[in-house]
Design an enzyme around this catalytic site. Structure first.
Site, PDB file in Angstrom:
ATOM      1  N   HIS A  80      -8.977   1.659  -5.634  1.00  0.00           N
ATOM      2  CA  HIS A  80      -8.102   0.657  -4.808  1.00  0.00           C
ATOM      3  C   HIS A  80      -6.753   0.969  -5.173  1.00  0.00           C
ATOM      4  CE1 HIS A  80     -11.277  -2.112  -3.822  1.00  0.00           C
ATOM      5  NE2 HIS A  80     -11.750  -2.017  -5.220  1.00  0.00           N
TER       6      HIS A  80
ATOM      7  N   TYR B 254       0.462  -1.134  -0.073  1.00  0.00           N
ATOM      8  CA  TYR B 254      -0.015   0.147   0.169  1.00  0.00           C
ATOM      9  C   TYR B 254       0.851   1.274  -0.015  1.00  0.00           C
ATOM     10  CZ  TYR B 254      -3.417  -3.357   1.148  1.00  0.00           C
ATOM     11  OH  TYR B 254      -4.511  -4.370   1.246  1.00  0.00           O
TER      12      TYR B 254
END
Length: 146
Positions: A101, A24
Protein backbone atom coordinates in the site's frame (compact mmCIF):
# COMPACT_ATOMS: atom_id res chain seq x y z
CA UNK A 1 7.41 -22.23 -12.49
CA UNK A 2 9.00 -19.16 -14.00
CA UNK A 3 10.97 -16.32 -12.48
CA UNK A 4 8.10 -13.98 -13.22
CA UNK A 5 6.37 -11.94 -10.54
CA UNK A 6 2.74 -10.99 -11.05
CA UNK A 7 2.08 -7.41 -9.95
CA UNK A 8 -1.60 -6.60 -9.48
CA UNK A 9 -2.89 -3.08 -8.93
CA UNK A 10 -6.48 -2.67 -7.85
CA UNK A 11 -9.18 -0.09 -8.48
CA UNK A 12 -8.37 3.56 -9.14
CA UNK A 13 -4.60 3.03 -9.09
CA UNK A 14 -4.63 4.04 -12.75
CA UNK A 15 -5.42 7.52 -11.37
CA UNK A 16 -2.20 7.81 -9.34
CA UNK A 17 -0.60 11.20 -9.70
CA UNK A 18 -3.92 13.00 -10.03
CA UNK A 19 -6.12 11.33 -7.39
CA UNK A 20 -5.55 12.73 -3.89
CA UNK A 21 -1.85 13.58 -4.32
CA UNK A 22 -1.76 14.64 -0.66
CA UNK A 23 -2.36 10.96 0.20
CA UNK A 24 -0.79 9.06 -2.70
CA UNK A 25 1.85 11.49 -3.99
CA UNK A 26 2.48 12.65 -7.53
CA UNK A 27 3.92 9.45 -8.99
CA UNK A 28 1.78 7.81 -11.68
CA UNK A 29 1.09 4.14 -12.28
CA UNK A 30 3.52 4.39 -15.22
CA UNK A 31 6.17 5.53 -12.70
CA UNK A 32 5.35 2.53 -10.51
CA UNK A 33 5.67 0.17 -13.47
CA UNK A 34 9.00 1.71 -14.54
CA UNK A 35 10.35 1.35 -10.99
CA UNK A 36 9.20 -2.28 -10.84
CA UNK A 37 10.76 -3.06 -14.24
CA UNK A 38 14.12 -1.51 -13.25
CA UNK A 39 14.10 -3.38 -9.95
CA UNK A 40 13.16 -6.68 -11.59
CA UNK A 41 15.95 -6.26 -14.14
CA UNK A 42 18.44 -5.61 -11.32
CA UNK A 43 17.20 -8.76 -9.59
CA UNK A 44 17.18 -10.94 -12.71
CA UNK A 45 13.44 -11.61 -12.76
CA UNK A 46 10.56 -10.67 -15.04
CA UNK A 47 7.36 -8.92 -14.07
CA UNK A 48 3.81 -9.16 -15.33
CA UNK A 49 2.36 -5.74 -14.40
CA UNK A 50 -1.43 -5.27 -14.41
CA UNK A 51 -4.18 -2.96 -13.15
CA UNK A 52 -7.91 -3.49 -12.98
CA UNK A 53 -10.98 -1.98 -11.41
CA UNK A 54 -12.68 -5.39 -11.69
CA UNK A 55 -12.67 -7.78 -8.76
CA UNK A 56 -13.47 -10.69 -11.10
CA UNK A 57 -10.56 -9.89 -13.39
CA UNK A 58 -8.13 -9.70 -10.45
CA UNK A 59 -9.40 -13.07 -9.18
CA UNK A 60 -8.89 -14.57 -12.65
CA UNK A 61 -5.28 -13.30 -12.79
CA UNK A 62 -4.52 -14.76 -9.36
CA UNK A 63 -5.90 -18.16 -10.37
CA UNK A 64 -3.94 -18.10 -13.64
CA UNK A 65 -0.75 -17.39 -11.63
CA UNK A 66 -0.92 -20.81 -9.93
CA UNK A 67 2.09 -22.79 -11.12
CA UNK A 68 3.15 -20.07 -13.58
CA UNK A 69 4.36 -17.18 -11.39
CA UNK A 70 7.08 -17.12 -8.73
CA UNK A 71 5.13 -14.74 -6.52
CA UNK A 72 2.46 -12.08 -6.38
CA UNK A 73 2.79 -8.45 -5.39
CA UNK A 74 -0.69 -7.04 -4.86
CA UNK A 75 -1.94 -3.58 -4.06
CA UNK A 76 -5.62 -4.38 -3.69
CA UNK A 77 -6.50 -0.69 -3.18
CA UNK A 78 -10.26 -0.37 -2.57
CA UNK A 79 -10.67 -4.15 -2.42
CA UNK A 80 -8.37 -4.37 0.63
CA UNK A 81 -11.11 -4.19 3.21
CA UNK A 82 -13.99 -5.52 1.13
CA UNK A 83 -12.98 -8.56 -0.91
CA UNK A 84 -13.22 -11.96 0.67
CA UNK A 85 -13.34 -13.27 -2.91
CA UNK A 86 -9.83 -11.97 -3.65
CA UNK A 87 -8.67 -13.42 -0.32
CA UNK A 88 -10.07 -16.82 -1.30
CA UNK A 89 -8.27 -16.65 -4.65
CA UNK A 90 -4.98 -15.71 -2.97
CA UNK A 91 -5.31 -18.59 -0.51
CA UNK A 92 -5.03 -21.10 -3.37
CA UNK A 93 -1.80 -19.55 -4.71
CA UNK A 94 1.16 -21.66 -3.58
CA UNK A 95 3.90 -19.00 -3.72
CA UNK A 96 4.77 -15.91 -1.70
CA UNK A 97 2.41 -12.94 -1.72
CA UNK A 98 3.39 -9.43 -0.68
CA UNK A 99 0.66 -6.88 -0.05
CA UNK A 100 1.70 -3.29 -0.81
CA UNK A 101 0.00 0.00 0.00
CA UNK A 102 1.36 3.41 -0.95
CA UNK A 103 -0.18 5.17 2.04
CA UNK A 104 -0.13 4.00 5.67
CA UNK A 105 -3.53 2.38 6.18
CA UNK A 106 -3.23 2.59 9.96
CA UNK A 107 -3.31 6.40 9.71
CA UNK A 108 -6.33 6.51 7.43
CA UNK A 109 -10.07 6.02 7.91
CA UNK A 110 -10.97 3.30 10.41
CA UNK A 111 -12.67 1.15 7.75
CA UNK A 112 -9.35 0.95 5.87
CA UNK A 113 -7.55 -0.68 8.79
CA UNK A 114 -8.97 -4.13 8.04
CA UNK A 115 -7.24 -6.03 5.25
CA UNK A 116 -8.66 -9.33 4.10
CA UNK A 117 -5.67 -9.69 1.76
CA UNK A 118 -3.29 -9.69 4.74
CA UNK A 119 -4.73 -13.04 5.80
CA UNK A 120 -3.14 -14.61 2.69
CA UNK A 121 -0.04 -12.41 2.47
CA UNK A 122 3.47 -13.54 3.32
CA UNK A 123 4.29 -9.92 4.18
CA UNK A 124 2.76 -6.45 4.04
CA UNK A 125 4.45 -3.16 3.17
CA UNK A 126 2.64 0.13 3.63
CA UNK A 127 3.34 3.83 3.93
CA UNK A 128 6.57 4.04 1.92
CA UNK A 129 5.02 5.51 -1.23
CA UNK A 130 5.86 3.71 -4.44
CA UNK A 131 9.19 2.58 -2.93
CA UNK A 132 7.21 -0.19 -1.22
CA UNK A 133 6.86 -1.80 -4.64
CA UNK A 134 10.64 -1.77 -5.10
CA UNK A 135 11.21 -3.49 -1.77
CA UNK A 136 8.49 -6.06 -2.50
CA UNK A 137 9.94 -6.92 -5.93
CA UNK A 138 13.39 -7.41 -4.35
CA UNK A 139 12.01 -9.68 -1.64
CA UNK A 140 9.90 -11.72 -4.07
CA UNK A 141 12.93 -12.15 -6.35
CA UNK A 142 14.95 -13.34 -3.36
CA UNK A 143 12.23 -15.81 -2.41
CA UNK A 144 11.99 -17.03 -6.03
CA UNK A 145 15.71 -17.77 -6.03
CA UNK A 146 15.33 -19.78 -2.83
Amino acid sequence: MTDTILIINGPNLDMLGTRQPEVYGHDTLDDVEALCRRTAEDEGVEIDFRQSDSEAEIMKWIKEARGTRAGILINPAGFTSTSIAILDSLLIFEGPIIEVHISPLFRRDEFRHLSYVSKAATAKIEGFGIRGYEFAVRKLAELARG
